[in-house]
Design a protein around this motif. Structure first.
Motif, PDB file in Angstrom:
ATOM      1  N   THR A 164       0.819  -1.212   0.000  1.00 33.98           N
ATOM      2  CA  THR A 164       0.000   0.000   0.000  1.00 33.98           C
ATOM      3  C   THR A 164       0.852   1.262   0.000  1.00 33.98           C
ATOM      4  N   SER A 165       0.306   2.290  -0.623  1.00 31.81           N
ATOM      5  CA  SER A 165       0.940   3.610  -0.578  1.00 31.81           C
ATOM      6  C   SER A 165       0.352   4.470   0.536  1.00 31.81           C
ATOM      7  N   TYR A 166      -0.781   4.015   1.067  1.00 27.57           N
ATOM      8  CA  TYR A 166      -1.437   4.725   2.175  1.00 27.57           C
ATOM      9  C   TYR A 166      -2.257   3.723   2.963  1.00 27.57           C
ATOM     10  N   ASN A 167      -2.195   3.826   4.284  1.00 29.96           N
ATOM     11  CA  ASN A 167      -3.037   2.983   5.126  1.00 29.96           C
ATOM     12  C   ASN A 167      -3.287   3.692   6.450  1.00 29.96           C
ATOM     13  N   GLU A 168      -4.478   3.509   6.952  1.00 29.34           N
ATOM     14  CA  GLU A 168      -4.849   4.131   8.224  1.00 29.34           C
ATOM     15  C   GLU A 168      -5.853   3.242   8.947  1.00 29.34           C
ATOM     16  N   LEU A 169      -5.579   2.973  10.226  1.00 29.75           N
ATOM     17  CA  LEU A 169      -6.493   2.203  11.046  1.00 29.75           C
ATOM     18  C   LEU A 169      -7.595   3.143  11.530  1.00 29.75           C
ATOM     19  N   GLU A 170      -8.816   2.956  11.013  1.00 33.44           N
ATOM     20  CA  GLU A 170      -9.917   3.862  11.316  1.00 33.44           C
ATOM     21  C   GLU A 170     -10.585   3.548  12.637  1.00 33.44           C
ATOM     22  N   LYS A 171     -10.880   2.283  12.889  1.00 31.05           N
ATOM     23  CA  LYS A 171     -11.556   1.921  14.128  1.00 31.05           C
ATOM     24  C   LYS A 171     -11.316   0.457  14.453  1.00 31.05           C
ATOM     25  N   ILE A 172     -11.561   0.119  15.708  1.00 31.13           N
ATOM     26  CA  ILE A 172     -11.390  -1.239  16.205  1.00 31.13           C
ATOM     27  C   ILE A 172     -12.661  -1.636  16.928  1.00 31.13           C
ATOM     28  N   ARG A 173     -13.098  -2.884  16.719  1.00 32.85           N
ATOM     29  CA  ARG A 173     -14.309  -3.359  17.379  1.00 32.85           C
ATOM     30  C   ARG A 173     -14.074  -4.771  17.912  1.00 32.85           C
ATOM     31  N   THR A 174     -14.447  -4.990  19.153  1.00 35.47           N
ATOM     32  CA  THR A 174     -14.355  -6.339  19.702  1.00 35.47           C
ATOM     33  C   THR A 174     -15.543  -7.163  19.209  1.00 35.47           C
ATOM     34  N   THR A 175     -15.307  -8.463  19.051  1.00 34.47           N
ATOM     35  CA  THR A 175     -16.365  -9.357  18.590  1.00 34.47           C
ATOM     36  C   THR A 175     -16.180 -10.731  19.209  1.00 34.47           C
ATOM     37  N   ASN A 176     -17.185 -11.586  19.036  1.00 35.83           N
ATOM     38  CA  ASN A 176     -17.137 -12.954  19.566  1.00 35.83           C
ATOM     39  C   ASN A 176     -16.844 -12.958  21.067  1.00 35.83           C
ATOM     40  N   MET A 177     -17.645 -12.204  21.812  1.00 40.16           N
ATOM     41  CA  MET A 177     -17.522 -12.113  23.276  1.00 40.16           C
ATOM     42  C   MET A 177     -16.160 -11.586  23.713  1.00 40.16           C
ATOM     43  N   GLY A 178     -15.568 -10.725  22.895  1.00 45.24           N
ATOM     44  CA  GLY A 178     -14.303 -10.112  23.245  1.00 45.24           C
ATOM     45  C   GLY A 178     -13.078 -10.941  22.943  1.00 45.24           C
ATOM     46  N   SER A 179     -13.259 -12.105  22.331  1.00 39.57           N
ATOM     47  CA  SER A 179     -12.116 -12.969  22.038  1.00 39.57           C
ATOM     48  C   SER A 179     -11.442 -12.620  20.714  1.00 39.57           C
ATOM     49  N   MET A 180     -12.049 -11.722  19.945  1.00 37.28           N
ATOM     50  CA  MET A 180     -11.478 -11.314  18.666  1.00 37.28           C
ATOM     51  C   MET A 180     -11.652  -9.814  18.469  1.00 37.28           C
ATOM     52  N   PHE A 181     -10.855  -9.267  17.555  1.00 38.04           N
ATOM     53  CA  PHE A 181     -10.952  -7.866  17.176  1.00 38.04           C
ATOM     54  C   PHE A 181     -11.261  -7.755  15.686  1.00 38.04           C
ATOM     55  N   ASP A 182     -12.117  -6.818  15.341  1.00 33.90           N
ATOM     56  CA  ASP A 182     -12.323  -6.428  13.942  1.00 33.90           C
ATOM     57  C   ASP A 182     -11.589  -5.113  13.719  1.00 33.90           C
ATOM     58  N   LEU A 183     -10.639  -5.110  12.795  1.00 31.04           N
ATOM     59  CA  LEU A 183      -9.862  -3.916  12.478  1.00 31.04           C
ATOM     60  C   LEU A 183     -10.344  -3.351  11.152  1.00 31.04           C
ATOM     61  N   TYR A 184     -10.609  -2.064  11.125  1.00 34.43           N
ATOM     62  CA  TYR A 184     -11.104  -1.398   9.914  1.00 34.43           C
ATOM     63  C   TYR A 184     -10.046  -0.414   9.420  1.00 34.43           C
ATOM     64  N   TYR A 185      -9.504  -0.683   8.230  1.00 31.02           N
ATOM     65  CA  TYR A 185      -8.462   0.152   7.630  1.00 31.02           C
ATOM     66  C   TYR A 185      -8.983   0.842   6.375  1.00 31.02           C
ATOM     67  N   ILE A 186      -8.405   2.005   6.085  1.00 35.21           N
ATOM     68  CA  ILE A 186      -8.533   2.631   4.771  1.00 35.21           C
ATOM     69  C   ILE A 186      -7.176   2.502   4.104  1.00 35.21           C
ATOM     70  N   ILE A 187      -7.150   1.897   2.916  1.00 38.90           N
ATOM     71  CA  ILE A 187      -5.880   1.652   2.247  1.00 38.90           C
ATOM     72  C   ILE A 187      -5.941   2.125   0.792  1.00 38.90           C
ATOM     73  N   GLU A 188      -4.758   2.408   0.256  1.00 37.61           N
ATOM     74  CA  GLU A 188      -4.615   2.640  -1.186  1.00 37.61           C
ATOM     75  C   GLU A 188      -3.518   1.716  -1.682  1.00 37.61           C
ATOM     76  N   LEU A 189      -3.855   0.835  -2.613  1.00 38.78           N
ATOM     77  CA  LEU A 189      -2.908  -0.148  -3.115  1.00 38.78           C
ATOM     78  C   LEU A 189      -1.916   0.486  -4.090  1.00 38.78           C
ATOM     79  N   LYS A 190      -0.673   0.069  -4.003  1.00 35.30           N
ATOM     80  CA  LYS A 190       0.325   0.498  -4.983  1.00 35.30           C
ATOM     81  C   LYS A 190       0.012  -0.096  -6.356  1.00 35.30           C
TER      82      LYS A 190
END
Length: 224
Positions: A164-190
């Motif tokens: 990627t030429s650009y990436n940013e972690l926008e938000k994080i959300r816990t899921t599956n009773m807190g045993s996992m994280f959902d990561l939301y990125y904005i990216i631009e591919l090279k």
């Protein structure tokens, strides 16, 4: 030439009412047709745009030229209808467009309203045709699910640096009773053709959990 056909010192006549109402309805129909050029619209909103100039014009004619009272009443109606309903910038612009034309026709400035409708419609269609303001960068939204024992702040840094030429972690959300994280990125591919390779490497890193990559509606400012 641009004078009003109505007079605050004279009572409304049936002919003037019909002229103003007819002009408002016709101009509202033109505004709705211009809005439909994008081919991304709902039936209810198009009907609303068609009738809005007529409704605003009726309110203006009811107060017989008292502009301050008219604007206050129209503002109250608009708040009741639109205050809690999210809308795009284009929808909001067309709502103000229709309300402005309704104000003009309600005050009897029919020729002025027609000229402004033509000018604003032509300007919108021209800017839309030229793709004015469209970003040439293609950004995507990437959602990655990881286990809670992974350090999400750095776990994919080397992969993003590679693809990627650009990436940013926008938000994080816990899921599956807190045993996992959902990561939301904005990216631009090279290189757009390398998207599958990037996803394959991420799958190896996140234990083959869910990965979703799709386009985003709003492109953020990119820092080069």
């Amino acid at each position: 030439m641009l004078e009003s056909i109505l007079s605050s010192s004279e009572p409304l006549t049936l002919v003037n009412i019909l002229l103003c109402a007819g002009a408002a309805l016709i101009l509202g129909l033109i505004i709705a047709c211009v809005y439909m050029v994008s081919k991304n619209y709902s039936k209810n909103f198009v009907i609303t745009l068609t009738l809005l100039p007529l409704l605003v014009g009726i309110v203006i004619m009811m107060v017989n030229g008292e502009l301050g009272t008219s604007v206050a009443i129209v503002g109250a109606f608009s708040l009741v209808r639109f205050r809690s309903i999210p809308g795009t910038a284009r929808e909001i612009a067309f709502i103000f467009f229709a309300m402005g034309i309704g104000l003009a026709t309600g005050m009897g400035f029919l020729l002025f309203a027609a000229i402004m409708t033509v000018i604003i419609s032509a300007a919108y269609l021209l800017l839309d045709k030229l793709n004015f303001g469209v970003s040439k960068r293609i950004c995507k939204q990437l959602r990655i699910t990881i286990a809670e024992d992974l350090n999400y702040t750095e776990v994919f840094d080397d992969i993003f640096e590679k693809y990627t030429s650009y990436n940013e972690l926008e938000k994080i959300r816990t899921t599956n009773m807190g045993s996992m994280f959902d990561l939301y990125y904005i990216i631009e591919l090279k290189d757009a053709s390398a998207e599958k390779e990037m996803i394959d490497e991420i799958r190896c890193r996140n234990g083959n959990l869910t990965i979703i990559c799709g386009k985003v509606e709003k492109t953020p400012d990119l820092y080069l």
